[in-house]
Scaffold this motif. Structure first.
Motif, PDB file in Angstrom:
ATOM      1  N   ASN A   7       0.820  -1.205   0.000  1.00 37.79           N
ATOM      2  CA  ASN A   7       0.000   0.000   0.000  1.00 37.79           C
ATOM      3  C   ASN A   7       0.857   1.260   0.000  1.00 37.79           C
TER       4      ASN A   7
ATOM      5  N   VAL B 252       2.328   1.745  -3.563  1.00 35.91           N
ATOM      6  CA  VAL B 252       1.301   2.239  -4.493  1.00 35.91           C
ATOM      7  C   VAL B 252       1.004   3.713  -4.206  1.00 35.91           C
TER       8      VAL B 252
ATOM      9  N   TYR C  97       1.527   6.813  -6.871  1.00 31.48           N
ATOM     10  CA  TYR C  97       0.421   7.703  -7.199  1.00 31.48           C
ATOM     11  C   TYR C  97       0.800   9.166  -6.917  1.00 31.48           C
TER      12      TYR C  97
ATOM     13  N   ARG D 140       0.916  11.460 -10.216  1.00 26.88           N
ATOM     14  CA  ARG D 140      -0.349  12.184 -10.416  1.00 26.88           C
ATOM     15  C   ARG D 140      -0.157  13.563 -11.041  1.00 26.88           C
TER      16      ARG D 140
ATOM     17  N   TYR E 169      -5.242   5.887 -11.799  1.00 27.47           N
ATOM     18  CA  TYR E 169      -6.065   5.107 -10.875  1.00 27.47           C
ATOM     19  C   TYR E 169      -5.187   4.147 -10.075  1.00 27.47           C
ATOM     20  N   THR E 170      -5.650   3.838  -8.858  1.00 26.43           N
ATOM     21  CA  THR E 170      -4.966   2.827  -8.059  1.00 26.43           C
ATOM     22  C   THR E 170      -5.945   1.753  -7.618  1.00 26.43           C
ATOM     23  N   GLU E 171      -5.577   0.528  -7.819  1.00 19.38           N
ATOM     24  CA  GLU E 171      -6.117  -0.703  -7.229  1.00 19.38           C
ATOM     25  C   GLU E 171      -7.617  -0.993  -7.328  1.00 19.38           C
TER      26      GLU E 171
ATOM     27  N   ASP F 129      -2.397  -2.457  -9.911  1.00 17.84           N
ATOM     28  CA  ASP F 129      -2.086  -1.600  -8.773  1.00 17.84           C
ATOM     29  C   ASP F 129      -2.128  -0.127  -9.164  1.00 17.84           C
ATOM     30  N   LEU F 130      -1.728   0.194 -10.399  1.00 11.50           N
ATOM     31  CA  LEU F 130      -1.794   1.571 -10.876  1.00 11.50           C
ATOM     32  C   LEU F 130      -1.980   1.548 -12.388  1.00 11.50           C
TER      33      LEU F 130
END
Length: 191
Positions: free
Chosen positions: A45, A48, A52, A56, A67-69, A84-85
């Protein structure tokens, strides 16, 4: 006496999407068969989140979505994954719950998912026409494997220091940014 056998019928995309919305756990769909997803570790986590946070602003400046997960990626008629991304720089998404034209996909490796990420997903993701890069980010040591679509095919590079070039965003992603504050095995603390 044993339970009666049930005929396994592959799910079509629309049936899967409706069914998945009502499920308490996420499921990926592979050739019409749903598979429950394992929960992620703290380290997973954190990585990720770092990816991000770094990517981003670069994605937004180019008009891309990130986007994530929890957003699905449709890779074929009856196969959907939860990468995951994902970075998407194409037009409007085809559906409220999935994308299908990513330029970048990232998977954070864990013991439970590594074999699938390296073989099944690598093979399937490379077939997506819009995909320019696929990153496999190790969760146990600072290590990123990058696959980038080149003029003559897919190129592989291994990064254990320095930075990784992110093809569709035109940015260098430092390993320090990926692993910032992440406790790695055997490191005695955070990276």
């Amino acid at each position: 006496m044993g339970k009666a056998a049930k005929l396994l019928k592959p799910m079509e995309a629309e049936a899967y999407l409706a069914w998945e919305e009502a499920q308490p756990l996420r499921h990926e769909l592979v050739e019409g068969v749903p598979y429950a997803m394992a929960g992620a570790s703290r380290v997973h986590n954190l990585i990720v989140g770092n990816l991000y946070a770094f990517l981003r602003p670069h994605a937004r400046s180019r008009g891309c979505r990130i986007y994530t997960e929890t957003v699905k990626l449709r890779v074929s008629e009856r196969t959907f994954y939860y990468p995951d991304l994902i970075v998407v720089c194409a037009g409007e998404p085809p559906h409220t719950h999935y994308e299908e034209a990513p330029c970048l996909v990232v998977e954070v490796l864990s013991e439970a998912t590594e074999a699938i990420d390296r073989r099944e997903k690598l093979w399937r993701y490379r077939e997506i026409p819009s995909l320019q890069g696929y990153l496999l980010v190790e969760s146990r040591a600072p290590r990123v494997e990058a696959y980038a679509r080149g003029v003559e095919g897919w190129l592989y590079t291994l990064h254990e220091e320095g930075a990784v070039e992110v093809p569709c965003l035109g940015v260098s992603l430092p390993l320090e940014a990926i692993y910032e504050g992440v406790p790695l095995e055997g490191s005695g603390g955070a990276y």
